[in-house]
Design a protein around this motif. Structure first.
Motif, PDB file in Angstrom:
ATOM      1  N   LEU A  90      40.577 -14.158  23.502  1.00  0.00           N
ATOM      2  CA  LEU A  90      40.597 -15.619  23.596  1.00  0.00           C
ATOM      3  C   LEU A  90      39.478 -16.147  24.492  1.00  0.00           C
ATOM      4  O   LEU A  90      38.844 -17.162  24.182  1.00  0.00           O
ATOM      5  CB  LEU A  90      41.953 -16.098  24.108  1.00  0.00           C
ATOM      6  N   ILE A  91      39.221 -15.448  25.592  1.00  0.00           N
ATOM      7  CA  ILE A  91      38.143 -15.869  26.502  1.00  0.00           C
ATOM      8  C   ILE A  91      36.793 -15.760  25.808  1.00  0.00           C
ATOM      9  O   ILE A  91      35.958 -16.667  25.896  1.00  0.00           O
ATOM     10  CB  ILE A  91      38.185 -15.041  27.804  1.00  0.00           C
ATOM     11  N   ILE A  92      36.567 -14.653  25.114  1.00  0.00           N
ATOM     12  CA  ILE A  92      35.289 -14.474  24.415  1.00  0.00           C
ATOM     13  C   ILE A  92      35.157 -15.483  23.277  1.00  0.00           C
ATOM     14  O   ILE A  92      34.088 -16.062  23.069  1.00  0.00           O
ATOM     15  CB  ILE A  92      35.141 -13.021  23.929  1.00  0.00           C
ATOM     16  N   ALA A  93      36.235 -15.718  22.535  1.00  0.00           N
ATOM     17  CA  ALA A  93      36.185 -16.709  21.456  1.00  0.00           C
ATOM     18  C   ALA A  93      35.897 -18.102  22.004  1.00  0.00           C
ATOM     19  O   ALA A  93      35.093 -18.859  21.429  1.00  0.00           O
ATOM     20  CB  ALA A  93      37.501 -16.712  20.688  1.00  0.00           C
ATOM     21  N   PHE A  94      36.514 -18.449  23.121  1.00  0.00           N
ATOM     22  CA  PHE A  94      36.254 -19.748  23.744  1.00  0.00           C
ATOM     23  C   PHE A  94      34.798 -19.855  24.186  1.00  0.00           C
ATOM     24  O   PHE A  94      34.155 -20.889  23.993  1.00  0.00           O
ATOM     25  CB  PHE A  94      37.188 -19.962  24.939  1.00  0.00           C
ATOM     26  N   ALA A  95      34.260 -18.775  24.758  1.00  0.00           N
ATOM     27  CA  ALA A  95      32.861 -18.790  25.199  1.00  0.00           C
ATOM     28  C   ALA A  95      31.918 -18.947  24.014  1.00  0.00           C
ATOM     29  O   ALA A  95      30.926 -19.677  24.089  1.00  0.00           O
ATOM     30  CB  ALA A  95      32.541 -17.507  25.961  1.00  0.00           C
ATOM     31  N   LEU A  96      32.226 -18.273  22.907  1.00  0.00           N
ATOM     32  CA  LEU A  96      31.356 -18.374  21.731  1.00  0.00           C
ATOM     33  C   LEU A  96      31.456 -19.743  21.064  1.00  0.00           C
ATOM     34  O   LEU A  96      30.451 -20.300  20.615  1.00  0.00           O
ATOM     35  CB  LEU A  96      31.693 -17.270  20.726  1.00  0.00           C
ATOM     36  N   SER A 141      22.392 -17.750  23.222  1.00  0.00           N
ATOM     37  CA  SER A 141      21.477 -17.053  22.309  1.00  0.00           C
ATOM     38  C   SER A 141      22.209 -15.974  21.519  1.00  0.00           C
ATOM     39  O   SER A 141      23.278 -15.507  21.900  1.00  0.00           O
ATOM     40  CB  SER A 141      20.322 -16.432  23.103  1.00  0.00           C
ATOM     41  N   THR A 142      21.615 -15.582  20.412  1.00  0.00           N
ATOM     42  CA  THR A 142      22.220 -14.592  19.518  1.00  0.00           C
ATOM     43  C   THR A 142      22.443 -13.243  20.194  1.00  0.00           C
ATOM     44  O   THR A 142      23.512 -12.641  20.001  1.00  0.00           O
ATOM     45  CB  THR A 142      21.345 -14.429  18.251  1.00  0.00           C
ATOM     46  N   PRO A 143      21.488 -12.724  20.989  1.00  0.00           N
ATOM     47  CA  PRO A 143      21.760 -11.431  21.648  1.00  0.00           C
ATOM     48  C   PRO A 143      22.971 -11.474  22.592  1.00  0.00           C
ATOM     49  O   PRO A 143      23.737 -10.516  22.680  1.00  0.00           O
ATOM     50  CB  PRO A 143      20.477 -11.128  22.424  1.00  0.00           C
ATOM     51  N   LEU A 182      28.643 -10.081  23.640  1.00  0.00           N
ATOM     52  CA  LEU A 182      30.045 -10.417  23.884  1.00  0.00           C
ATOM     53  C   LEU A 182      30.954  -9.814  22.808  1.00  0.00           C
ATOM     54  O   LEU A 182      32.026  -9.287  23.113  1.00  0.00           O
ATOM     55  CB  LEU A 182      30.231 -11.937  23.930  1.00  0.00           C
ATOM     56  N   LEU A 183      30.525  -9.880  21.566  1.00  0.00           N
ATOM     57  CA  LEU A 183      31.313  -9.281  20.491  1.00  0.00           C
ATOM     58  C   LEU A 183      31.370  -7.762  20.619  1.00  0.00           C
ATOM     59  O   LEU A 183      32.410  -7.144  20.349  1.00  0.00           O
ATOM     60  CB  LEU A 183      30.747  -9.685  19.131  1.00  0.00           C
ATOM     61  N   ALA A 184      30.275  -7.148  21.040  1.00  0.00           N
ATOM     62  CA  ALA A 184      30.262  -5.694  21.235  1.00  0.00           C
ATOM     63  C   ALA A 184      31.182  -5.289  22.380  1.00  0.00           C
ATOM     64  O   ALA A 184      31.897  -4.280  22.290  1.00  0.00           O
ATOM     65  CB  ALA A 184      28.842  -5.216  21.512  1.00  0.00           C
ATOM     66  N   ILE A 185      31.188  -6.070  23.451  1.00  0.00           N
ATOM     67  CA  ILE A 185      32.090  -5.791  24.577  1.00  0.00           C
ATOM     68  C   ILE A 185      33.541  -5.863  24.115  1.00  0.00           C
ATOM     69  O   ILE A 185      34.358  -4.998  24.447  1.00  0.00           O
ATOM     70  CB  ILE A 185      31.835  -6.778  25.742  1.00  0.00           C
ATOM     71  N   PHE A 186      33.859  -6.880  23.324  1.00  0.00           N
ATOM     72  CA  PHE A 186      35.225  -6.996  22.813  1.00  0.00           C
ATOM     73  C   PHE A 186      35.566  -5.833  21.892  1.00  0.00           C
ATOM     74  O   PHE A 186      36.660  -5.280  21.949  1.00  0.00           O
ATOM     75  CB  PHE A 186      35.420  -8.330  22.084  1.00  0.00           C
ATOM     76  N   GLY A 187      34.631  -5.435  21.043  1.00  0.00           N
ATOM     77  CA  GLY A 187      34.871  -4.312  20.138  1.00  0.00           C
ATOM     78  C   GLY A 187      35.108  -3.011  20.880  1.00  0.00           C
ATOM     79  O   GLY A 187      36.022  -2.243  20.547  1.00  0.00           O
ATOM     80  N   VAL A 188      34.309  -2.753  21.902  1.00  0.00           N
ATOM     81  CA  VAL A 188      34.488  -1.533  22.695  1.00  0.00           C
ATOM     82  C   VAL A 188      35.813  -1.578  23.451  1.00  0.00           C
ATOM     83  O   VAL A 188      36.534  -0.581  23.522  1.00  0.00           O
ATOM     84  CB  VAL A 188      33.294  -1.340  23.664  1.00  0.00           C
ATOM     85  N   ALA A 189      36.142  -2.732  24.006  1.00  0.00           N
ATOM     86  CA  ALA A 189      37.412  -2.858  24.732  1.00  0.00           C
ATOM     87  C   ALA A 189      38.589  -2.652  23.791  1.00  0.00           C
ATOM     88  O   ALA A 189      39.572  -1.993  24.142  1.00  0.00           O
ATOM     89  CB  ALA A 189      37.497  -4.223  25.406  1.00  0.00           C
ATOM     90  N   MET A 190      38.489  -3.205  22.580  1.00  0.00           N
ATOM     91  CA  MET A 190      39.568  -3.039  21.614  1.00  0.00           C
ATOM     92  C   MET A 190      39.699  -1.575  21.205  1.00  0.00           C
ATOM     93  O   MET A 190      40.799  -1.035  21.158  1.00  0.00           O
ATOM     94  CB  MET A 190      39.320  -3.905  20.383  1.00  0.00           C
TER      95      MET A 190
END
Length: 95
Positions: free
Chosen positions: A17-23, A31-33, A38-46
Motif C-alpha cells: 500500500l505504501i509503494i502503491a501510494f508513492a507511485l 522517474s521511471t528508474p 520500488l516495484l523491484a523492492i516490493f517483488g523481492v520482499a514478497m
C-alpha cells in the motif's frame, strides 16, 4: 519445496500500500528508474516473505511432539526408570 507463509502477509500488505501510494501520488514526477526500483523492492520482499525454498525445517519441539516417548527410551533407561519408581521419591511421571 515451496511453502506459503501466511504470517508475513500483514506487513507485506502495508508495504504494498505504501509503494502503491508513492507511485500513484508521485505520478509523472517520479522517474521511471525509481518506479522500477520500488516495484523491484516490493517483488523481492514478497518473494522473501511469502515463499520459503528448501527442505521442511522441523523445530525440535515439533520432533518431540511427533515421536512417541516410550519408543525412544532405551532398555537401560527403561530399567533405570523402573528402579527409580520402585525406590520412591518420584515427583512426576513425566520425569
Amino acid at each position: 519445496m515451496i511453502q506459503l507463509r501466511r504470517r508475513n502477509t500483514a506487513w507485506l500488505t502495508v508495504l504494498g500500500l505504501i509503494i502503491a501510494f508513492a507511485l500513484l501520488a508521485g505520478g509523472a514526477t517520479i522517474s521511471t528508474p525509481i518506479q522500477l526500483t520500488l516495484l523491484a523492492i516490493f517483488g523481492v520482499a514478497m518473494l522473501a516473505s511469502v515463499v520459503a525454498f528448501g527442505k521442511d525445517r522441523e523445530t525440535l519441539i515439533d520432533a518431540i511432539r511427533r515421536a512417541p516417548m516410550r519408543q525412544r527410551i532405551s532398555p537401560q533407561a527403561r530399567e533405570a526408570l523402573e528402579r527409580a519408581k520402585s525406590r520412591g521419591g518420584f515427583l512426576s511421571s513425566g520425569l
